[in-house]
Design a protein around this motif. Structure first.
Motif, PDB file in Angstrom:
ATOM      1  N   ARG A 187       4.078  14.137  12.454  1.00 53.42           N
ATOM      2  CA  ARG A 187       5.302  13.394  12.141  1.00 53.42           C
ATOM      3  C   ARG A 187       5.084  11.895  12.253  1.00 53.42           C
ATOM      4  N   LYS A 188       4.344  11.466  13.269  1.00 58.74           N
ATOM      5  CA  LYS A 188       4.078  10.034  13.421  1.00 58.74           C
ATOM      6  C   LYS A 188       3.142   9.532  12.324  1.00 58.74           C
ATOM      7  N   ALA A 189       2.236  10.419  11.887  1.00 63.15           N
ATOM      8  CA  ALA A 189       1.289  10.016  10.840  1.00 63.15           C
ATOM      9  C   ALA A 189       1.978   9.776   9.503  1.00 63.15           C
ATOM     10  N   ILE A 190       3.100  10.493   9.270  1.00 63.51           N
ATOM     11  CA  ILE A 190       3.790  10.334   7.977  1.00 63.51           C
ATOM     12  C   ILE A 190       4.988   9.389   8.088  1.00 63.51           C
ATOM     13  N   THR A 239       8.927   7.068  13.690  1.00 61.24           N
ATOM     14  CA  THR A 239       8.764   6.039  14.718  1.00 61.24           C
ATOM     15  C   THR A 239       8.871   6.652  16.109  1.00 61.24           C
ATOM     16  N   GLU A 240       8.538   5.834  17.118  1.00 59.19           N
ATOM     17  CA  GLU A 240       8.675   6.303  18.502  1.00 59.19           C
ATOM     18  C   GLU A 240      10.129   6.621  18.819  1.00 59.19           C
ATOM     19  N   GLN A 241      11.057   5.824  18.243  1.00 64.72           N
ATOM     20  CA  GLN A 241      12.482   6.071  18.478  1.00 64.72           C
ATOM     21  C   GLN A 241      12.915   7.428  17.915  1.00 64.72           C
ATOM     22  N   ASP A 242      12.340   7.804  16.724  1.00 63.33           N
ATOM     23  CA  ASP A 242      12.660   9.110  16.141  1.00 63.33           C
ATOM     24  C   ASP A 242      12.215  10.250  17.048  1.00 63.33           C
ATOM     25  N   ILE A 243      10.968  10.143  17.543  1.00 57.70           N
ATOM     26  CA  ILE A 243      10.446  11.195  18.434  1.00 57.70           C
ATOM     27  C   ILE A 243      11.242  11.239  19.735  1.00 57.70           C
ATOM     28  N   VAL A 255      14.509  12.337  29.486  1.00 56.91           N
ATOM     29  CA  VAL A 255      13.922  11.041  29.108  1.00 56.91           C
ATOM     30  C   VAL A 255      12.418  11.031  29.335  1.00 56.91           C
ATOM     31  N   VAL A 256      11.953  11.552  30.482  1.00 59.11           N
ATOM     32  CA  VAL A 256      10.522  11.478  30.809  1.00 59.11           C
ATOM     33  C   VAL A 256       9.669  12.223  29.781  1.00 59.11           C
ATOM     34  N   PRO A 257       9.969  13.489  29.481  1.00 64.68           N
ATOM     35  CA  PRO A 257       9.164  14.168  28.459  1.00 64.68           C
ATOM     36  C   PRO A 257       9.345  13.556  27.072  1.00 64.68           C
ATOM     37  N   ALA A 258      10.550  13.038  26.780  1.00 63.77           N
ATOM     38  CA  ALA A 258      10.766  12.414  25.475  1.00 63.77           C
ATOM     39  C   ALA A 258       9.924  11.151  25.323  1.00 63.77           C
ATOM     40  N   ARG A 259       9.850  10.351  26.350  1.00 65.91           N
ATOM     41  CA  ARG A 259       9.021   9.132  26.306  1.00 65.91           C
ATOM     42  C   ARG A 259       7.547   9.499  26.191  1.00 65.91           C
ATOM     43  N   ARG A 260       7.166  10.537  26.894  1.00 70.14           N
ATOM     44  CA  ARG A 260       5.769  10.968  26.814  1.00 70.14           C
ATOM     45  C   ARG A 260       5.424  11.399  25.383  1.00 70.14           C
ATOM     46  N   ALA A 261       6.370  12.122  24.746  1.00 69.26           N
ATOM     47  CA  ALA A 261       6.132  12.552  23.370  1.00 69.26           C
ATOM     48  C   ALA A 261       6.087  11.360  22.425  1.00 69.26           C
ATOM     49  N   ALA A 262       6.992  10.397  22.634  1.00 68.47           N
ATOM     50  CA  ALA A 262       7.072   9.245  21.738  1.00 68.47           C
ATOM     51  C   ALA A 262       5.846   8.355  21.834  1.00 68.47           C
ATOM     52  N   GLN A 263       5.187   8.334  22.981  1.00 64.69           N
ATOM     53  CA  GLN A 263       4.050   7.441  23.190  1.00 64.69           C
ATOM     54  C   GLN A 263       2.714   8.068  22.820  1.00 64.69           C
ATOM     55  N   LEU A 264       2.727   9.315  22.325  1.00 65.36           N
ATOM     56  CA  LEU A 264       1.464   9.941  21.911  1.00 65.36           C
ATOM     57  C   LEU A 264       0.851   9.195  20.730  1.00 65.36           C
ATOM     58  N   ASP A 265      -0.450   8.952  20.805  1.00 62.02           N
ATOM     59  CA  ASP A 265      -1.180   8.343  19.680  1.00 62.02           C
ATOM     60  C   ASP A 265      -1.333   9.417  18.589  1.00 62.02           C
ATOM     61  N   PRO A 266      -0.907   9.148  17.347  1.00 61.73           N
ATOM     62  CA  PRO A 266      -0.984  10.184  16.302  1.00 61.73           C
ATOM     63  C   PRO A 266      -2.399  10.658  16.033  1.00 61.73           C
ATOM     64  N   ILE A 267      -3.377   9.760  16.117  1.00 61.75           N
ATOM     65  CA  ILE A 267      -4.768  10.163  15.841  1.00 61.75           C
ATOM     66  C   ILE A 267      -5.258  11.109  16.936  1.00 61.75           C
ATOM     67  N   VAL A 268      -4.950  10.744  18.217  1.00 66.83           N
ATOM     68  CA  VAL A 268      -5.341  11.604  19.338  1.00 66.83           C
ATOM     69  C   VAL A 268      -4.644  12.948  19.243  1.00 66.83           C
ATOM     70  N   ALA A 269      -3.334  12.891  18.879  1.00 61.34           N
ATOM     71  CA  ALA A 269      -2.555  14.118  18.801  1.00 61.34           C
ATOM     72  C   ALA A 269      -3.117  15.063  17.727  1.00 61.34           C
ATOM     73  N   LEU A 270      -3.468  14.517  16.548  1.00 61.97           N
ATOM     74  CA  LEU A 270      -4.014  15.355  15.478  1.00 61.97           C
ATOM     75  C   LEU A 270      -5.392  15.864  15.819  1.00 61.97           C
ATOM     76  N   ARG A 271      -6.183  15.049  16.511  1.00 57.20           N
ATOM     77  CA  ARG A 271      -7.557  15.449  16.867  1.00 57.20           C
ATOM     78  C   ARG A 271      -7.529  16.562  17.905  1.00 57.20           C
ATOM     79  N   SER A 272      -6.517  16.554  18.821  1.00 52.17           N
ATOM     80  CA  SER A 272      -6.473  17.573  19.870  1.00 52.17           C
ATOM     81  C   SER A 272      -5.816  18.873  19.414  1.00 52.17           C
ATOM     82  N   ALA A 273      -5.293  18.890  18.176  1.00 50.02           N
ATOM     83  CA  ALA A 273      -4.631  20.095  17.688  1.00 50.02           C
ATOM     84  C   ALA A 273      -5.636  21.153  17.329  1.00 50.02           C
TER      85      ALA A 273
END
Length: 405
Positions: A316-319, A322-326, A387-405
């Motif tokens: 979602r971040k790759a396409i 924004t962090e606010q959306d997540i 808020v805590v898990p939401a912020r954690r999700a919003a701050q994920l780097d999209p490249i790292v997230a896709l690479r770890s999938a």
């Protein structure tokens, strides 16, 4: 992505994991139900006791032996009131309409082959007036019965039913402590009052009680358990309390602390209100812990959800998300879980109150403020712990997230 789309996506996500969503809501459901039920039951208990006190009448004063300090410290009931005090109040206090005294003792009552351990109340003919009782059958005892120590008894409605069933008990004989008493009347049913259930009691003349059943135990006169006074009207209660206090202090030759306590309906209502209010707050606070635990459960499940949906977040971040959306996406999911849990918990809590009211004497007390507060707090808990898990999700780097999938 707008707010409506975020809501729709959150709903689909929660529905795709029904079991996990339901278990997450469970803590909030239990917390909300507990808070609403405890507050409702506490208020119902307060209303029940208030009704019991109001049934005594607004003009009634109770005089009990011992002051508040001795009542707290001593296990034994002080023996400081006598029947002569009641007679003096009736004759010398102008603001008093009627006076009765009671001497209580538990004894075995026998009829035929049936034995019952009941409360025996020695009292005076003015009992009916002061305590606002009615006769269902027969008559109450009179001044003549008092003077002659007549062995007559008036029994409560429940005791009459237990011993005699549908038969008429008037004229039958009861044995109380190996003494035979003739039944002359049955009281109308009134239920328990301040811990004393007169429907289960047997009432006899006070003089007979002292001479035949318990004996005379005070050197100053005929000892009584308490004295009950009916003032002329509600406006006379304070004056009656003042005049009775002065009279008893003179009679008992008191120079320091009183050896008696006078309680009015107003005093009792105030005390009951303070005690029940404190208990309700305590119960609500204990139940509120469940809401806190439910909030922690939401945070834990949302953190697990973030880990499981790393690939989705990265995509979602790759396409372009924004962090606010997540952030909004995960916060909405947490709030939905907590609000739905709050509504279900409200239903369970209200149902519990209605059930308790149906099977107990307590009145159903459903507090709209408690319901609104519980649902609002559960929504706030979802927002706070989401808020805590939401912020954690919003701050994920999209490249790292896709690479770890």
């Amino acid at each position: 992505m707008n707010f409506l789309e975020s809501m729709q996506m959150a709903g689909k996500t929660l529905l795709s994991n029904k079991l996990r969503s339901a278990l997450t809501m469970l803590g909030i459901v239990i917390g909300n139900a507990s808070v609403i039920a405890m507050i409702g039951i506490g208020e119902g208990g307060q209303r029940f006791v208030a009704q019991q006190l109001e049934s005594l009448g607004p003009n009634v004063l109770f005089i009990i032996p011992g002051n508040r300090a001795t009542q707290r410290v001593s296990r034994d009931v002080p023996r400081t009131l006598v029947y002569e005090d009641a007679e003096a109040i009736a004759s010398q206090v102008p603001t008093v309409a009627a006076v009765t005294a009671e001497l209580n003792s538990r004894q075995v009552v026998t009829f035929s082959n049936q034995n019952s351990n009941v409360n025996i109340v020695g009292t005076t003919p003015d009992f009916l007036i002061v305590r606002d009782f009615e006769m269902a059958r027969g008559r109450f005892f009179t001044d003549v019965d008092m003077r002659r120590n007549n062995q007559v008894v008036v029994i409560g409605a429940d005791l009459a039913e237990r011993l005699f069933g549908n038969s008429n008990p008037i004229g039958e004989k009861l044995r109380i402590k190996d003494t035979s008493f003739q039944i002359i009347g049955v009281l109308e049913s009134k239920g328990s009052n301040l811990g004393v259930n007169y429907d289960e009691a047997a009432l006899i003349p006070l003089m007979t009680m002292a001479n035949r059943i318990v004996g005379r135990t005070s050197p100053f006169g005929l000892e009584v358990t308490y004295i009950v006074v009916s003032a002329n009207d509600a406006d006379s209660v304070d004056a009656a309390q003042f005049q009775i206090t002065n009279l008893l202090r003179l009679r008992h030759k008191i120079t320091g602390e009183d050896d008696f306590t006078i309680n009015t309906q107003k005093d009792a209502l105030q005390t009951v209100g303070q005690i029940s209010g404190a208990l309700t707050v305590m119960l609500a606070a204990i139940a509120g812990i469940s809401l806190f635990v439910g909030g922690i459960g939401i945070m834990n499940i949302m953190l697990v959800s973030v880990t499981e949906r790393t690939q989705e977040i990265g995509l979602r971040k790759a396409i372009g998300a924004t962090e606010q959306d997540i952030l909004l996406q995960f916060i909405i999911e947490a709030v939905i879980v907590s609000v739905i849990g709050g509504l279900v918990g409200t239903t369970v809590g209200v149902s519990s109150i209605l059930l308790v009211a149906a099977i107990t004497p307590l009145e159903a007390a459903i507090s709209p403020i408690a319901i609104a507060t519980a649902v609002g707090v559960s929504g706030g808990i979802g927002l706070f712990f989401g808020v805590v898990p939401a912020r954690r999700a919003a701050q994920l780097d999209p490249i790292v997230a896709l690479r770890s999938a």
